[in-house]
Design a protein around this motif. Structure first.
Motif, PDB file in Angstrom:
ATOM      1  N   LEU A 258      -2.170 -10.482   7.316  1.00  0.00           N
ATOM      2  CA  LEU A 258      -1.791  -9.452   6.631  1.00  0.00           C
ATOM      3  C   LEU A 258      -0.661  -9.866   5.503  1.00  0.00           C
ATOM      4  CD1 LEU A 258      -2.342  -6.330   8.954  1.00  0.00           C
ATOM      5  CD2 LEU A 258      -3.793  -7.132   7.421  1.00  0.00           C
ATOM      6  N   GLN A 259       0.183 -10.797   6.010  1.00  0.00           N
ATOM      7  CA  GLN A 259       1.284 -11.356   5.205  1.00  0.00           C
ATOM      8  C   GLN A 259       1.060 -11.170   3.848  1.00  0.00           C
ATOM      9  OE1 GLN A 259       4.115 -11.505   7.290  1.00  0.00           O
ATOM     10  NE2 GLN A 259       5.419 -11.260   5.161  1.00  0.00           N
ATOM     11  N   GLY A 260       1.925 -10.577   3.019  1.00  0.00           N
ATOM     12  CA  GLY A 260       2.001 -10.814   1.593  1.00  0.00           C
ATOM     13  C   GLY A 260       0.735  -9.870   0.951  1.00  0.00           C
ATOM     14  N   LEU A 261      -0.043  -9.090   1.622  1.00  0.00           N
ATOM     15  CA  LEU A 261      -1.101  -8.310   1.101  1.00  0.00           C
ATOM     16  C   LEU A 261      -0.693  -7.203   0.512  1.00  0.00           C
ATOM     17  CD1 LEU A 261      -4.434  -8.610   1.378  1.00  0.00           C
ATOM     18  CD2 LEU A 261      -4.064  -6.830   3.080  1.00  0.00           C
ATOM     19  N   ARG A 262      -1.264  -6.851  -0.696  1.00  0.00           N
ATOM     20  CA  ARG A 262      -0.935  -5.476  -1.491  1.00  0.00           C
ATOM     21  C   ARG A 262      -2.034  -4.782  -1.013  1.00  0.00           C
ATOM     22  NH1 ARG A 262      -0.974  -6.470  -7.369  1.00  0.00           N
ATOM     23  NH2 ARG A 262      -2.706  -7.913  -6.783  1.00  0.00           N
ATOM     24  N   VAL A 263      -1.853  -3.605  -0.373  1.00  0.00           N
ATOM     25  CA  VAL A 263      -2.804  -2.691  -0.050  1.00  0.00           C
ATOM     26  C   VAL A 263      -2.780  -1.225  -0.488  1.00  0.00           C
ATOM     27  CG1 VAL A 263      -3.568  -1.318   1.902  1.00  0.00           C
ATOM     28  CG2 VAL A 263      -2.733  -3.766   2.454  1.00  0.00           C
ATOM     29  N   LEU A 289      -0.343  -1.988   9.070  1.00  0.00           N
ATOM     30  CA  LEU A 289      -0.369  -2.764   7.999  1.00  0.00           C
ATOM     31  C   LEU A 289       0.933  -3.081   7.488  1.00  0.00           C
ATOM     32  CD1 LEU A 289      -3.266  -1.012   6.097  1.00  0.00           C
ATOM     33  CD2 LEU A 289      -3.399  -3.633   6.973  1.00  0.00           C
ATOM     34  N   ARG A 290       1.975  -2.366   7.454  1.00  0.00           N
ATOM     35  CA  ARG A 290       3.333  -2.609   7.244  1.00  0.00           C
ATOM     36  C   ARG A 290       4.076  -3.706   8.098  1.00  0.00           C
ATOM     37  NH1 ARG A 290       3.523   3.119   6.466  1.00  0.00           N
ATOM     38  NH2 ARG A 290       3.339   3.621   4.066  1.00  0.00           N
ATOM     39  N   ALA A 291       3.676  -3.306   9.583  1.00  0.00           N
ATOM     40  CA  ALA A 291       4.478  -4.137  10.452  1.00  0.00           C
ATOM     41  C   ALA A 291       3.754  -5.675  10.346  1.00  0.00           C
ATOM     42  CB  ALA A 291       4.047  -3.616  11.978  1.00  0.00           C
ATOM     43  N   GLY A 292       2.605  -5.755   9.883  1.00  0.00           N
ATOM     44  CA  GLY A 292       2.195  -7.074   9.849  1.00  0.00           C
ATOM     45  C   GLY A 292       2.432  -7.610   8.448  1.00  0.00           C
ATOM     46  N   GLY A 293       3.011  -7.208   7.517  1.00  0.00           N
ATOM     47  CA  GLY A 293       3.569  -7.798   6.483  1.00  0.00           C
ATOM     48  C   GLY A 293       2.924  -7.260   4.944  1.00  0.00           C
ATOM     49  N   GLU A 295       2.144  -4.894   1.907  1.00  0.00           N
ATOM     50  CA  GLU A 295       2.844  -4.065   1.092  1.00  0.00           C
ATOM     51  C   GLU A 295       1.948  -2.841   0.810  1.00  0.00           C
ATOM     52  OE1 GLU A 295       4.790  -3.745  -3.419  1.00  0.00           O
ATOM     53  OE2 GLU A 295       3.820  -5.484  -2.939  1.00  0.00           O
ATOM     54  N   ILE A 296       2.296  -1.679   0.756  1.00  0.00           N
ATOM     55  CA  ILE A 296       1.510  -0.425   0.779  1.00  0.00           C
ATOM     56  C   ILE A 296       1.900   0.172  -0.631  1.00  0.00           C
ATOM     57  CG2 ILE A 296       0.932   1.740   1.753  1.00  0.00           C
ATOM     58  CD1 ILE A 296      -0.028  -0.685   3.418  1.00  0.00           C
ATOM     59  N   VAL A 297       0.926   0.523  -1.403  1.00  0.00           N
ATOM     60  CA  VAL A 297       1.178   1.122  -2.695  1.00  0.00           C
ATOM     61  C   VAL A 297       0.311   2.077  -2.998  1.00  0.00           C
ATOM     62  CG1 VAL A 297       2.293  -1.184  -3.870  1.00  0.00           C
ATOM     63  CG2 VAL A 297      -0.266  -0.781  -4.015  1.00  0.00           C
ATOM     64  N   GLU A 298       0.880   3.077  -3.650  1.00  0.00           N
ATOM     65  CA  GLU A 298      -0.326   4.288  -3.988  1.00  0.00           C
ATOM     66  C   GLU A 298      -0.768   4.058  -5.264  1.00  0.00           C
ATOM     67  OE1 GLU A 298      -0.111   9.006  -5.014  1.00  0.00           O
ATOM     68  OE2 GLU A 298       0.432   8.306  -2.894  1.00  0.00           O
ATOM     69  N   VAL A 299      -2.214   4.287  -5.424  1.00  0.00           N
ATOM     70  CA  VAL A 299      -3.019   3.978  -6.883  1.00  0.00           C
ATOM     71  C   VAL A 299      -3.659   5.227  -6.903  1.00  0.00           C
ATOM     72  CG1 VAL A 299      -3.237   1.362  -6.177  1.00  0.00           C
ATOM     73  CG2 VAL A 299      -4.839   3.013  -5.463  1.00  0.00           C
ATOM     74  N   SER A 300      -4.008   5.511  -7.902  1.00  0.00           N
ATOM     75  CA  SER A 300      -4.844   6.645  -8.477  1.00  0.00           C
ATOM     76  C   SER A 300      -6.211   6.177  -9.282  1.00  0.00           C
ATOM     77  CB  SER A 300      -4.159   7.626  -9.577  1.00  0.00           C
ATOM     78  OG  SER A 300      -4.727   8.674  -9.768  1.00  0.00           O
ATOM     79  N   VAL A 403      -6.529  -4.947  -2.039  1.00  0.00           N
ATOM     80  CA  VAL A 403      -7.523  -4.218  -1.336  1.00  0.00           C
ATOM     81  C   VAL A 403      -7.299  -2.715  -1.494  1.00  0.00           C
ATOM     82  CG1 VAL A 403      -8.494  -5.819   0.217  1.00  0.00           C
ATOM     83  CG2 VAL A 403      -6.867  -4.554   0.882  1.00  0.00           C
ATOM     84  N   LEU A 404      -8.362  -1.897  -1.311  1.00  0.00           N
ATOM     85  CA  LEU A 404      -7.875  -0.377  -1.133  1.00  0.00           C
ATOM     86  C   LEU A 404      -8.208   0.021   0.089  1.00  0.00           C
ATOM     87  CD1 LEU A 404      -9.426   0.722  -4.697  1.00  0.00           C
ATOM     88  CD2 LEU A 404      -7.136  -0.001  -4.204  1.00  0.00           C
ATOM     89  N   VAL A 405      -7.690   1.175   0.320  1.00  0.00           N
ATOM     90  CA  VAL A 405      -7.735   1.790   1.805  1.00  0.00           C
ATOM     91  C   VAL A 405      -8.065   3.142   1.681  1.00  0.00           C
ATOM     92  CG1 VAL A 405      -6.871  -0.110   3.347  1.00  0.00           C
ATOM     93  CG2 VAL A 405      -5.558   1.667   2.505  1.00  0.00           C
TER      94      VAL A 405
END
Length: 502
Positions: A258-263, A289-293, A295-300, A403-405
């Motif tokens: 998960l390191q460096g992943l943009r979610v 996910l955050r703890a695994g490295g 980055e959580i971003v909000e998308v619309s 990826v999106l979640v």
């Protein structure tokens, strides 16, 4: 319960390769499990014990002779009953096909047979895959192994219930608007909708041809990847089949981080209408996910709010065309009119009246209306325009995130009978899964925990088209992190099917 049935498909395959167990022993263990619990679960419409054991004996003999075999050779599997199997009844959950014996195999079934995988049987589904609860099967509902009073999701509730009740380590399903992922979410299993065209649809009984996609159901992400590699890849018999090989998926699932992943968290796939426990489980998974490295971003993606309405115009329109072949003339059920001459028109009317259930009739009528003169532009064409905007919104979201979640479904499994008479309430179960089908992108549901009602919750991961390996990379890494948090797989916490539960 046999320890063999508790093993993951990957562990079963390893035990087979090491000579620690035979395919006959594995197959017999799963058939015994089915004999013990399926009268209550009703995951299967047809169990093919003799054929499965025949395949198992053949694989054992070939392995003993030193033949090089497929990684999943000898591992048993269940198949959704809208995927045709030569010489074995395939009904699509409908009386109009009751007793039909297909003269050919679907491409995915051909690949299962070539891989030496014993087919345990055909699993229950909503009639012609139209439904979100498996209550619309003409042969009775399937029940959720976590709570037999609740639905197992739909349309592929039979496949998900077979896997989550340890009757099969793997299953195939089909996903038109969430029919693999939503059942996976409410039964604590893993379900994957591949990129559209990534797995052949040849031999899948069509519901909506531009949306349908066959995919794996399993208990782990690695198991799903193993099955995906067996059935995926180009098929010249399917005009929509991609040329991409189904390779690298297992490695991605086993080694991804998960390191460096943009979610990207999709703003429109949450909030009002989502059960509080579902939301809490999803938020907990974001923390992992955050703890695994990551980055959580909000998308619309604003068009996702119109996706449900667009889907329920496109799907019925395509279904009304696809189901026109069931006319009582060529195959399947034939019903003679009760009065008057048996003209073609009267036979068709009598056959369809007796053979189709209420939900199928409802969607045929809706689809025929949407395609009729004077309404085509207002409904069907407008829905296709929304579909294009959905695809554009996905492209914009993937410019901001890898990826999106989202939660896979807005609620946990609801009681059997609660929504059967309310089609609109039933349709809302697919609100988070439908956009991926409209865009043709790959998506996965994996367990994110338990809600406050003690029932499983699923988290959905969506990747860009043709990036199925990325989907498995993220899913595998997140699953390992969640299992570490829980101290083992979520299904280990499922209640056993006891007399008290029954």
């Amino acid at each position: 319960m046999s320890d063999l049935t508790r093993m993951s498909a990957a562990d079963q395959a390893a035990a087979l390769a090491a000579g620690e167990v035979s395919s006959v022993e594995l197959t017999e263990a799963h058939l015994a499990r089915t004999s013990a619990v399926d009268a209550d679960v009703h995951a299967y419409l047809d169990v093919s014990a003799d054929a499965a054991l025949g395949t198992a004996r053949d694989v054992d003999a070939r392995r003993a002779a030193g033949e090089e075999l497929s990684p999943l050779a000898g591992v048993p599997i269940a198949v959704k009953d809208n995927i045709v199997t030569r010489g074995q009844a395939t009904t699509a959950g409908s009386r109009i096909l009751q007793g039909w014996l297909p003269p050919y195999d679907a491409t995915v079934v051909t690949r299962l047979r070539a891989a030496g995988m014993p087919i345990l049987g055909k699993t229950n589904l909503d009639e012609f895959a139209m439904g979100s609860s498996t209550e619309h099967s003409a042969f009775g509902p399937t029940r959720n192994p976590w709570d037999l009073t609740r639905i197992p999701g739909g349309s592929g509730g039979g496949s998900a219930a077979a896997v989550s009740s340890f009757q099969a380590p793997l299953a195939l399903g089909s996903d038109t608007g969430g029919s693999i992922r939503q059942p996976a979410a409410v039964t604590g299993s893993v379900g994957v909708k591949p990129t559209y065209g990534g797995v052949s649809r040849y031999g899948a009984i069509a519901l909506a041809s531009s949306l349908d996609q066959i995919g794996p159901v399993s208990r782990t992400v690695v198991d799903a990847a193993l099955l995906h590699e067996v059935v995926g890849g180009h098929d010249p018999l399917d005009a929509t089949s991609l040329t991409d090989p189904a390779t690298g998926l297992v490695e991605a699932a086993r080694t991804g981080t998960l390191q460096g992943l943009r979610v990207g968290v999709v703003a429109e796939l949450g909030g009002d209408g989502y059960q509080a426990g579902v939301r809490a489980s999803f938020d907990g998974a974001l923390d992992v996910l955050r703890a695994g490295g990551a980055e959580i971003v909000e998308v619309s993606a604003p068009s996702f709010e119109q996706a449900l309405a667009a889907y329920y115009l496109i799907l019925p329109a395509e279904a009304s065309s696809n189901l026109a072949r069931y006319d009582g003339m060529r195959f399947g059920l034939r019903v003679e009119p009760s009065e008057g001459p048996a003209t073609a028109e009267r036979v068709m009317a009598a056959t369809r009246g007796a053979g189709f259930g209420d939900e199928v009739k409802r969607r045929i009528i809706l689809g025929t209306h949407a395609l009729s003169a004077g309404f085509h532009d207002a409904y069907y064409r407008a829905a296709q325009q929304v579909r294009t905007v959905v695809q554009r919104d996905f492209a914009a979201a993937f410019a901001q995130a890898d990826v999106l979640v989202s939660p896979t479904a807005p609620t946990t499994a609801f009681p059997i009978g609660e929504k059967i008479d309310d089609p609109l309430a039933m349709y809302l179960n697919d609100i988070a899964t439908i956009p991926a089908n409209l865009a043709g992108v790959p998506a996965m549901s994996l367990p994110s925990g338990l809600s406050d009602d003690g029932l499983p919750v699923g988290l959905q991961i969506i990747a860009p088209a043709r990036q199925d390996a990325l989907l498995y990379r993220v899913g595998g890494a997140l699953e390992r992190a969640l299992d570490e948090t829980w101290g083992g797989p979520l299904l280990d916490r499922a209640p056993e099917l006891t007399e008290a539960q029954r």
